[in-house]
Design a protein around this motif. Structure first.
Motif, mmCIF file in Angstrom:
data_model
loop_
_atom_site.group_PDB
_atom_site.id
_atom_site.type_symbol
_atom_site.label_atom_id
_atom_site.label_comp_id
_atom_site.label_asym_id
_atom_site.label_seq_id
_atom_site.Cartn_x
_atom_site.Cartn_y
_atom_site.Cartn_z
ATOM 1 N N ALA A 1 5.974 1.820 -11.389
ATOM 2 C CA ALA A 1 6.096 2.147 -9.956
ATOM 3 C C ALA A 1 4.707 1.966 -9.365
ATOM 4 O O ALA A 1 3.829 2.831 -9.535
ATOM 5 N N LEU A 2 4.491 0.834 -8.731
ATOM 6 C CA LEU A 2 3.171 0.485 -8.200
ATOM 7 C C LEU A 2 3.003 1.063 -6.798
ATOM 8 O O LEU A 2 3.736 0.701 -5.884
ATOM 9 N N VAL A 3 2.051 1.958 -6.647
ATOM 10 C CA VAL A 3 1.794 2.605 -5.361
ATOM 11 C C VAL A 3 0.741 1.807 -4.598
ATOM 12 O O VAL A 3 -0.352 1.569 -5.092
ATOM 13 N N VAL A 4 1.110 1.386 -3.377
ATOM 14 C CA VAL A 4 0.193 0.635 -2.499
ATOM 15 C C VAL A 4 0.196 1.390 -1.174
ATOM 16 O O VAL A 4 0.991 1.111 -0.281
ATOM 17 N N ASP A 5 -0.707 2.374 -1.067
ATOM 18 C CA ASP A 5 -0.536 3.334 0.039
ATOM 19 C C ASP A 5 -1.834 3.800 0.690
ATOM 20 O O ASP A 5 -1.817 4.790 1.450
ATOM 21 N N GLY A 6 -2.946 3.126 0.445
ATOM 22 C CA GLY A 6 -4.186 3.543 1.084
ATOM 23 C C GLY A 6 -4.636 4.936 0.701
ATOM 24 O O GLY A 6 -5.429 5.555 1.416
ATOM 25 N N GLY A 7 -4.121 5.444 -0.409
ATOM 26 C CA GLY A 7 -4.519 6.776 -0.874
ATOM 27 C C GLY A 7 -3.671 7.916 -0.348
ATOM 28 O O GLY A 7 -3.964 9.081 -0.617
ATOM 29 N N GLN A 8 -2.585 7.607 0.356
ATOM 30 C CA GLN A 8 -1.771 8.650 0.986
ATOM 31 C C GLN A 8 -1.243 9.685 0.012
ATOM 32 O O GLN A 8 -1.173 10.876 0.319
ATOM 33 N N THR A 9 -0.828 9.250 -1.187
ATOM 34 C CA THR A 9 -0.194 10.190 -2.118
ATOM 35 C C THR A 9 -1.181 10.836 -3.089
ATOM 36 O O THR A 9 -0.783 11.554 -4.004
ATOM 37 N N LEU A 10 -2.490 10.592 -2.887
ATOM 38 C CA LEU A 10 -3.476 11.201 -3.796
ATOM 39 C C LEU A 10 -3.505 12.723 -3.608
ATOM 40 O O LEU A 10 -3.326 13.232 -2.525
ATOM 41 N N GLY B 1 2.814 2.744 1.258
ATOM 42 C CA GLY B 1 2.434 3.871 2.082
ATOM 43 C C GLY B 1 2.947 3.664 3.491
ATOM 44 O O GLY B 1 4.041 3.134 3.707
ATOM 45 N N ILE B 2 2.158 4.061 4.472
ATOM 46 C CA ILE B 2 2.581 3.945 5.868
ATOM 47 C C ILE B 2 2.183 2.559 6.373
ATOM 48 O O ILE B 2 1.011 2.290 6.635
ATOM 49 N N ILE B 3 3.165 1.693 6.479
ATOM 50 C CA ILE B 3 2.935 0.293 6.826
ATOM 51 C C ILE B 3 3.329 0.070 8.287
ATOM 52 O O ILE B 3 4.335 0.603 8.758
ATOM 53 N N ASP B 4 2.553 -0.715 8.985
ATOM 54 C CA ASP B 4 2.744 -0.929 10.419
ATOM 55 C C ASP B 4 3.949 -1.841 10.664
ATOM 56 O O ASP B 4 3.821 -3.059 10.780
ATOM 57 N N THR B 5 5.128 -1.235 10.723
ATOM 58 C CA THR B 5 6.377 -1.961 10.959
ATOM 59 C C THR B 5 7.157 -1.250 12.061
ATOM 60 O O THR B 5 6.847 -0.134 12.462
ATOM 61 N N GLU B 6 8.215 -1.901 12.511
ATOM 62 C CA GLU B 6 9.056 -1.308 13.546
ATOM 63 C C GLU B 6 9.672 0.003 13.060
ATOM 64 O O GLU B 6 9.782 0.975 13.814
ATOM 65 N N MET B 7 10.071 0.056 11.792
ATOM 66 C CA MET B 7 10.652 1.284 11.256
ATOM 67 C C MET B 7 9.655 2.438 11.320
ATOM 68 O O MET B 7 9.992 3.560 11.723
#
Length: 255
Positions: free
Chosen positions: A246-255, A191-197
């Motif tokens: 396809a393992l989704v690790v996104d804090g629920g963003q795509t629900l 999901g939305i990960i805290d990175t520079e990108m």
């Protein structure tokens, strides 16, 4: 990151290892006992990742590599095997973001750049990794980075979503091709990960960082280390019956 995984005697190859999710995964593999090959275009970033690994007692090899070049990728895999003797796990993470723009306004140069790095680059890495794993005992495990944009559409992200959907399609098909060879391929969809990108992406869209946080049902951005936990599981023996997912690790963003 706390982990019980033991990658002692195994070799991991990580692209995009100079920062962000790639660096977090390289550190996680090393802390679990793996010898780690680090690939990226940023020589300075690679050296810092390697310094962090060696300071913690690990072993790292830095490989300045353009994943869009088949020659570069093959040379990086060959150098990994020459140094460490084999290749057991790979995390194909290199990618680039897309400016927020409608499909009609997407420049062909942006389309070509995004697909070249995020899709073709992943393919070239996986191809070289699979060929090496076919030559050795024990097979191996490959994780290709997709995204939440690989399982749904996102406004203003047509090129990025096309690339990340492609990652999943390739991964599922290649997993079928090589299941009987003991080689597992899975896709990871952060999901939305805290990175520079993500910080750059947030600056380019209305709402900025706060808008990104608002898009996460859990009320925060993900941490690179949380992605590393999922990658290590997918590459571990605990996931021996898992391939083509396809393992989704996104804090629920795509629900």
């Amino acid at each position: 990151m706390n982990t019980t995984y033991d990658f002692s005697g195994r070799v991991a190859f990580v692209t995009g290892a100079a920062s962000g999710i790639g660096r977090a995964n390289a550190l996680a593999f090393a802390r679990a006992g793996a010898q780690v090959a680090l690939a990226d275009l940023s020589a300075d970033g690679l050296e810092e990742t390697a310094r962090l690994i060696t300071a913690d007692g690990g072993q790292a090899l830095t490989l300045t590599c353009d994943v869009t070049s088949e020659d570069d990728v093959q040379a990086a895999v060959d150098r990994t095997v020459a140094r460490f003797g084999r290749l057991d796990a790979a995390f194909n993470n290199a990618g680039v973001e897309q400016p927020v723009q409608s499909a009609a306004d997407t420049a062909k140069d942006d389309w070509d750049r995004i697909l070249s790095v995020s899709l073709t680059g992943m393919f070239l890495c996986a191809k070289a990794e699979i060929r090496q794993m076919l030559q050795q005992d024990g097979g191996g495990a490959i994780v290709n980075v997709s995204s939440g944009a690989g399982v749904k559409g996102f406004k203003g992200q047509a090129a990025y979503a096309a690339a990340k959907h492609g990652v999943i399609g390739f991964t599922r098909s290649a997993a079928l091709d090589h299941a009987a060879d003991g080689i597992r391929l899975n896709a990871l969809c952060p999901g939305i990960i805290d990175t520079e990108m993500i910080r750059r992406f947030g600056d380019s869209r209305p709402g900025g960082r706060e808008g990104l946080i608002a898009d996460e049902p859990v009320g925060r951005l993900g941490k690179p280390e949380e992605i590393a936990s999922a990658v290590l599981w997918l590459c571990s023996d605990d996931a021996a019956f898992t391939t083509g997912t396809a393992l989704v690790v996104d804090g629920g963003q795509t629900l």
